[in-house]
Design an enzyme around this catalytic site. Structure first.
Site, PDB file in Angstrom:
ATOM      1  N   HIS A  37     -34.544   5.308 -37.969  1.00  0.00           N
ATOM      2  CA  HIS A  37     -35.054   4.018 -37.508  1.00  0.00           C
ATOM      3  C   HIS A  37     -36.502   3.883 -37.973  1.00  0.00           C
ATOM      4  O   HIS A  37     -37.353   4.666 -37.561  1.00  0.00           O
ATOM      5  CB  HIS A  37     -34.976   3.916 -35.985  1.00  0.00           C
ATOM      6  CG  HIS A  37     -33.582   4.064 -35.451  1.00  0.00           C
ATOM      7  ND1 HIS A  37     -32.743   2.994 -35.277  1.00  0.00           N
ATOM      8  CD2 HIS A  37     -32.872   5.158 -35.082  1.00  0.00           C
ATOM      9  CE1 HIS A  37     -31.569   3.426 -34.813  1.00  0.00           C
ATOM     10  NE2 HIS A  37     -31.630   4.737 -34.692  1.00  0.00           N
ATOM     11  N   LEU A  38     -36.744   2.909 -38.837  1.00  0.00           N
ATOM     12  CA  LEU A  38     -38.092   2.671 -39.350  1.00  0.00           C
ATOM     13  C   LEU A  38     -38.777   1.505 -38.650  1.00  0.00           C
ATOM     14  O   LEU A  38     -39.958   1.232 -38.902  1.00  0.00           O
ATOM     15  CB  LEU A  38     -38.054   2.452 -40.863  1.00  0.00           C
ATOM     16  CG  LEU A  38     -37.505   3.633 -41.681  1.00  0.00           C
ATOM     17  CD1 LEU A  38     -37.518   3.317 -43.169  1.00  0.00           C
ATOM     18  CD2 LEU A  38     -38.282   4.921 -41.397  1.00  0.00           C
ATOM     19  N   ASN A  91     -31.168  -2.072 -36.497  1.00  0.00           N
ATOM     20  CA  ASN A  91     -31.612  -2.664 -35.220  1.00  0.00           C
ATOM     21  C   ASN A  91     -33.101  -3.003 -35.294  1.00  0.00           C
ATOM     22  O   ASN A  91     -33.953  -2.409 -34.633  1.00  0.00           O
ATOM     23  CB  ASN A  91     -31.283  -1.769 -34.028  1.00  0.00           C
ATOM     24  CG  ASN A  91     -31.745  -0.341 -34.188  1.00  0.00           C
ATOM     25  OD1 ASN A  91     -32.073   0.107 -35.275  1.00  0.00           O
ATOM     26  ND2 ASN A  91     -31.789   0.385 -33.088  1.00  0.00           N
ATOM     27  N   HIS A 145     -22.203   3.787 -33.599  1.00  0.00           N
ATOM     28  CA  HIS A 145     -22.746   4.302 -32.337  1.00  0.00           C
ATOM     29  C   HIS A 145     -21.635   4.077 -31.324  1.00  0.00           C
ATOM     30  O   HIS A 145     -21.271   2.938 -31.037  1.00  0.00           O
ATOM     31  CB  HIS A 145     -24.003   3.512 -31.973  1.00  0.00           C
ATOM     32  CG  HIS A 145     -24.538   3.793 -30.604  1.00  0.00           C
ATOM     33  ND1 HIS A 145     -25.778   4.374 -30.392  1.00  0.00           N
ATOM     34  CD2 HIS A 145     -24.035   3.549 -29.362  1.00  0.00           C
ATOM     35  CE1 HIS A 145     -26.001   4.482 -29.102  1.00  0.00           C
ATOM     36  NE2 HIS A 145     -24.960   3.976 -28.456  1.00  0.00           N
ATOM     37  N   ASN A 150     -30.295   8.615 -26.550  1.00  0.00           N
ATOM     38  CA  ASN A 150     -28.927   8.110 -26.452  1.00  0.00           C
ATOM     39  C   ASN A 150     -28.173   8.445 -27.734  1.00  0.00           C
ATOM     40  O   ASN A 150     -28.543   7.952 -28.801  1.00  0.00           O
ATOM     41  CB  ASN A 150     -28.948   6.591 -26.229  1.00  0.00           C
ATOM     42  CG  ASN A 150     -27.592   6.049 -25.837  1.00  0.00           C
ATOM     43  OD1 ASN A 150     -26.675   6.792 -25.566  1.00  0.00           O
ATOM     44  ND2 ASN A 150     -27.470   4.734 -25.810  1.00  0.00           N
ATOM     45  N   ASP A 196     -31.587  10.927 -36.462  1.00  0.00           N
ATOM     46  CA  ASP A 196     -31.697   9.770 -35.561  1.00  0.00           C
ATOM     47  C   ASP A 196     -33.161   9.577 -35.151  1.00  0.00           C
ATOM     48  O   ASP A 196     -33.479   9.317 -33.989  1.00  0.00           O
ATOM     49  CB  ASP A 196     -30.803   9.926 -34.331  1.00  0.00           C
ATOM     50  CG  ASP A 196     -30.679   8.646 -33.497  1.00  0.00           C
ATOM     51  OD1 ASP A 196     -31.125   7.581 -33.976  1.00  0.00           O
ATOM     52  OD2 ASP A 196     -30.171   8.720 -32.364  1.00  0.00           O
ATOM     53  N   HIS A 228     -41.119   5.470 -30.698  1.00  0.00           N
ATOM     54  CA  HIS A 228     -41.568   4.475 -29.723  1.00  0.00           C
ATOM     55  C   HIS A 228     -43.049   4.710 -29.465  1.00  0.00           C
ATOM     56  O   HIS A 228     -43.594   5.764 -29.806  1.00  0.00           O
ATOM     57  CB  HIS A 228     -40.785   4.586 -28.410  1.00  0.00           C
ATOM     58  CG  HIS A 228     -39.330   4.252 -28.537  1.00  0.00           C
ATOM     59  ND1 HIS A 228     -38.881   2.963 -28.695  1.00  0.00           N
ATOM     60  CD2 HIS A 228     -38.221   5.048 -28.538  1.00  0.00           C
ATOM     61  CE1 HIS A 228     -37.552   2.974 -28.786  1.00  0.00           C
ATOM     62  NE2 HIS A 228     -37.137   4.214 -28.699  1.00  0.00           N
ATOM     63  N   PHE A 261     -34.735   4.541 -25.024  1.00  0.00           N
ATOM     64  CA  PHE A 261     -34.049   5.724 -25.552  1.00  0.00           C
ATOM     65  C   PHE A 261     -34.631   6.114 -26.916  1.00  0.00           C
ATOM     66  O   PHE A 261     -34.978   5.249 -27.717  1.00  0.00           O
ATOM     67  CB  PHE A 261     -32.564   5.435 -25.744  1.00  0.00           C
ATOM     68  CG  PHE A 261     -31.769   5.310 -24.476  1.00  0.00           C
ATOM     69  CD1 PHE A 261     -31.369   6.431 -23.770  1.00  0.00           C
ATOM     70  CD2 PHE A 261     -31.404   4.057 -23.992  1.00  0.00           C
ATOM     71  CE1 PHE A 261     -30.608   6.328 -22.616  1.00  0.00           C
ATOM     72  CE2 PHE A 261     -30.640   3.932 -22.831  1.00  0.00           C
ATOM     73  CZ  PHE A 261     -30.243   5.066 -22.143  1.00  0.00           C
ATOM     74  N   GLY A 262     -34.699   7.420 -27.186  1.00  0.00           N
ATOM     75  CA  GLY A 262     -35.005   7.867 -28.538  1.00  0.00           C
ATOM     76  C   GLY A 262     -36.133   8.881 -28.635  1.00  0.00           C
ATOM     77  O   GLY A 262     -37.070   8.856 -27.847  1.00  0.00           O
TER      78      GLY A 262
END
Length: 426
Positions: free
Chosen positions: A61-62, A93, A178, A277, A304, A308, A322-323
């Site tokens: 996730h960038l 996302n 997912h 998650n 993954d 944040h 989450f993350g």
């Protein structure tokens, strides 16, 4: 100008390390051997470090566009390079979602202008990840989508997923899922076990994941689709995937470093850095993931990487997103806790980070061979250090591994023969 990487160690077929030189020019590996010609080339002394294919991560996730406070394409890919990654696949996302050709092309322009390594963007399965209307998959494929995913949410409608799989199969594109049945999540924030009860936190049952995988492998069989399962976390999920593979269904699967390394007992307090998650599951789930990776049920390892802001993750697990981040800790953690303990061989670990993800998605990367892309990572296998989140290049500092002692460290990363990261103390 051609580059000659000298004095590096490569893995031989029997698992031993042997010295090699690698000549790189025009983005490709041109020759490998000993005492290669040095005239007219830039010589780089590898100082006896281990040379690995550049790592390939198909699940990252960038955050850009829309989430630049958490991460950008520039900061995320710089962090990936520091972790030894040369190719990453960015999940959709973002805001806006790459559910149209215009948005996907905008993201590709951002990648072209700011990425430090190779980035392959996903497109979404449904518009705005809402699970209601399918995207124009063929147009998105033609525009350069790597694969299709609604990562972050499970596709709740079986019919919607079936239609998506049939369309993806018709254009020979993967569906990457997912897996989470929302009706079984119960507003949980960590695994439904015994630790969540001691912390008085709502739990997420394992069946919320495995039941959707069971649904989807049968849909994939009916549709003739390549179906890939993201971040497997439960023993039941491993069992379902193993049975599906035995039945000849075209399914691949990944596991994250954090699910291999830890379980619910690692959650010692109600803090957002432990919230991910799927959540950290029970010890028997952790063991099933390790065994599933070793026996080929699970195909490879993906981080993954999910950054944040510190403010968001400083909250209670009931409120934090989450993350966790993973680029800059993955190899050292896995090498220390699995290779040095004899659970995995170095060759197995390298394969799960390079050639296996590339093969699963028919990517021409992940191998150090003549004629292949000159994507290599030099690693000091003996470097001992402590993971310090404040040293991360990523904007995200959200990790439960801060303060862990590890051995090994990527020292240099090269993409298409160009140095994209070099440790300052080299």
């Amino acid at each position: 100008m051609a580059k000659l990487l000298t004095n590096v160690k490569q893995l031989s077929d029997n698992g031993s390390l042997t010295t090699v030189e690698i000549l790189m020019e025009d983005g490709l590996i041109q020759a490998m051997g000993l005492s290669l010609p040095r005239e007219g080339v830039e010589v780089i002394d590898g100082k006896g470090y281990f040379v690995s294919p550049g790592f390939v991560d198909v699940h990252v996730h960038l955050r850009e566009p829309g989430g630049e406070a958490k991460e950008t394409i520039a900061t995320g890919t710089k962090a990936a390079a520091r972790g030894g990654y040369t190719t990453v696949c960015a999940m959709p996302n973002t805001t806006p979602t790459p559910d149209s050709v215009d948005v996907l092309e905008d993201i590709q322009k951002r990648i072209q202008h700011t990425a430090h390594i190779r980035v392959l963007p996903y497109a979404s399965i449904t518009e705005r990840l809402a699970g209601e209307h399918l995207t124009e998959m063929n147009a998105l494929k033609q525009a350069g989508a790597f694969a299709f995913s609604d990562d972050g949410v499970g596709v709740q409608s079986a019919d919607q997923m079936f239609q998506a799989m049939k369309e993806a199969a018709a254009i020979d594109m993967p569906i990457v899922a997912h897996c989470e049945e929302n009706s079984l999540v119960y507003h949980g924030v960590m695994h439904e076990g015994y630790v969540n009860k001691t912390l008085n936190l709502p739990g997420i049952p394992s069946v919320s994941e495995s039941v959707q995988i069971a649904r989807d492998v049968l849909l994939a069989e009916a549709a003739g689709c390549h179906y890939h399962v993201c971040h497997v976390s439960t023993k039941e999920s491993v069992r379902v995937i193993r049975d599906a593979k035995r039945a000849g269904i075209r399914v691949t699967a990944e596991v994250t470093p954090h699910h291999l390394l830890t379980n619910e007992t690692s959650v010692t307090e109600d803090h957002g850095n432990f919230k991910m998650n799927p959540p950290l599951r029970a010890s028997e789930d952790q063991q099933a993931l390790i065994e599933g990776l070793k026996d080929g049920t699970i195909d490879f390892i993906a981080t993954d990487h999910a950054p944040h802001t510190e403010e968001e993750k400083a909250r209670s697990m009931k409120e934090a997103p989450f993350g966790i981040v993973g680029f800059e800790t993955a190899f050292a953690l896995l090498y220390t806790h699995f290779v040095q303990t004899g659970t995995f061989s170095l060759k197995q670990l390298v394969d799960w980070l390079t050639v296996k993800p590339a093969q699963s998605f028919n990517l021409p990367y992940g191998q150090v061979e003549v004629g292949k892309s000159a994507d290599v990572t030099l690693i000091d296998l003996e470097k001992r250090h402590t993971i310090q989140k404040n040293e991360f290049v990523s904007k995200g500092k959200n990790t439960p591994f801060h303060g862990w002692e590890v051995t090994s460290k990527p020292i240099m990363t090269m993409v298409s023969g160009h140095i994209v990261y070099e440790e300052e103390t080299r």
